[in-house]
Design an enzyme around this catalytic site. Structure first.
Site, short mmCIF file in Angstrom:
data_model
loop_
_atom_site.label_atom_id
_atom_site.label_comp_id
_atom_site.label_asym_id
_atom_site.label_seq_id
_atom_site.Cartn_x
_atom_site.Cartn_y
_atom_site.Cartn_z
NE ARG A 102 15.68 40.24 21.47
CZ ARG A 102 15.03 40.12 22.62
NH1 ARG A 102 14.19 40.93 22.95
NH2 ARG A 102 15.33 38.96 23.30
CG HIS A 129 14.12 33.88 22.46
ND1 HIS A 129 15.34 34.19 22.33
CD2 HIS A 129 13.40 34.62 23.47
CE1 HIS A 129 15.56 35.21 23.40
NE2 HIS A 129 14.34 35.27 23.96
CD GLN A 132 13.82 32.98 27.80
OE1 GLN A 132 14.04 34.23 27.62
NE2 GLN A 132 13.55 32.35 28.98
CG ASP A 221 6.16 34.44 25.39
OD1 ASP A 221 6.35 35.75 25.96
OD2 ASP A 221 6.62 34.32 24.31
CB CYS A 261 10.64 33.89 28.12
SG CYS A 261 9.05 34.49 27.28
NE ARG A 289 18.22 34.48 27.71
CZ ARG A 289 17.58 35.24 27.06
NH1 ARG A 289 16.39 35.94 27.48
NH2 ARG A 289 18.04 35.84 25.89
N1 CP Z 1 13.05 36.97 27.65
C1 CP Z 1 13.68 37.83 26.93
O1 CP Z 1 14.41 37.57 25.95
O2 CP Z 1 13.71 39.26 27.39
P1 CP Z 1 14.01 40.45 26.62
O3 CP Z 1 13.11 40.55 25.51
O4 CP Z 1 13.89 41.66 27.71
O5 CP Z 1 15.59 40.46 26.41
N1 NVA Z 2 7.44 36.03 22.19
C1 NVA Z 2 8.19 36.97 22.79
C2 NVA Z 2 9.07 36.74 23.64
C3 NVA Z 2 9.93 37.77 24.35
C4 NVA Z 2 11.04 37.42 24.98
C5 NVA Z 2 8.40 38.08 21.52
O1 NVA Z 2 8.92 37.69 20.53
O2 NVA Z 2 8.00 39.41 21.92
#
Ligand code: CP
Ligand code: NVA
Length: 317
Positions: A102, A129, A132, A221, A261, A289
């Site tokens: 990530r 993502h 997701q 989101d 999400c 997930r």
């Molecule tokens: N939806 C999602 O990716 O959650 P986290 O940021 O908690 O991993």
């Molecule tokens: N768009 C959000 C998604 C989190 C799962 C972010 O990048 O923070």
């Protein structure tokens, strides 16, 4: 058996057949927790940003498949600062069988994938993502609502999750509508690719109320993604008309499923009433997930075990 590209950085790495194969595999893994295709394998999880769902579902999923996960925070290894990304990728390829990462800069994932000789999985970048949206579409299928032309309306920021929805729209025919304020559109390159694929109906609208009418799914989101915290206050004003609330859901209709999400900011992009209401499927979405990522991991690493075992046997003949 379909051979999948050896990284999962984008939904565009998949064909529609592979998508459907992953659904079937996820169904099987959901009901049979005794399958250990990652036995003897290790994975490293590198996270530059916070996470609950992604980190836990990958760690637990890898363990359930028989593998060993090692979590590394960005601070611990200083990827791109203490050590070049390409060196990290090459070194980890000597120790482990998989990298899950990530990151902020999607280019870092691409560099990892270029230098690693093991699969690299995108666990979220500023650009996309994919894990997701794989869980999202699998959840819609679980609720018996997946069909060609499925109408998904995303209300809010044209962010990384939206980019992955556009990538999905390039391999599976849906009607995808983004309702966003001007200036918050998704990545132009990804939007163009999704349009050029010619498979889905894709629209960007400013008015959220007319956008949600007749939707199968209304999705939102956070308004400020991780890394955009400094813009949060300014964004609250711009995005206020885009809140998913009871009024918006009454325009959408009773058939519309509510998705997010997570993590959610109740009272900002969504009200508690809608997030926790009868149309919400957010916790199925979050649970999935785990199942869909296990299926992706089996596709990326499980086959490799079989292939390596066969190669070893042939070598010793
Ligand atoms: N939806 C999602 O990716 O959650 P986290 O940021 O908690 O991993
Ligand atoms: N768009 C959000 C998604 C989190 C799962 C972010 O990048 O923070």
């Amino acid at each position: 058996m379909i051979e999948m590209k050896n990284d999962f950085l984008s939904i565009l790495d998949l064909t529609r057949d592979e998508l459907e194969e992953i659904f079937v595999l996820a169904d099987a893994l959901k009901h049979d927790n005794t399958y250990r295709p990652m036995l003897g394998q290790s994975a490293v999880l590198i996270f530059q940003k916070p996470s609950l769902r992604t980190r836990v579902s990958f760690e637990v999923g890898i363990s359930q498949l028989g593998g060993h996960p090692t979590f590394l925070s960005h601070e611990a290894i200083g990827i791109g600062t203490r050590e070049k990304t390409s060196d990290v990728a090459q070194l980890l390829s000597r120790y482990v069988n998989l990298i899950v990462a990530r990151v902020f800069d999607h280019g870092m994932l691409q560099e990892m994938a270029q230098y690693a000789t093991i699969p690299v999985v995108n666990a979220l970048s500023d650009l996309s993502h994919p894990c997701q949206v794989m869980a999202d579409i699998y959840t819609i299928r679980q609720h018996n609502r997946l069909r060609e032309g499925l109408k998904v309306v995303f209300v809010g920021d044209g962010n990384n999750v939206v980019n992955s929805w556009l990538e999905l729209a390039a391999i599976y025919p849906i009607h995808f509508v983004l309702a966003c304020p001007k200036g918050f559109e998704p990545n132009a390159g990804i939007f163009k690719k999704a349009e050029q694929a010619g498979l889905s109906r894709i629209e960007i609208k400013e008015d959220p109320i007319s956008a949600v009418r007749g939707a199968d799914v209304v999705y939102t989101d956070v308004w400020a993604s991780m890394g955009q915290e400094a813009e949060a206050e300014a964004r609250k004003k711009v995005f206020a008309p885009y809140q998913m609330n009871a009024k918006m859901m009454s325009e959408a209709g009773p058939q519309a499923m509510v998705m997010h999400c997570l993590p959610a900011h109740r009272g900002e992009e969504i009200t508690a009433e809608v997030l926790e209401g009868p149309q919400s499927i957010v916790f199925d979405e979050a649970e999935n997930r785990l199942h869909i990522q296990k299926a992706i991991l089996v596709k990326l690493t499980g086959n490799a075990v079989v292939v390596r075992t066969l190669e070893h046997r042939n070598h010793n003949l």
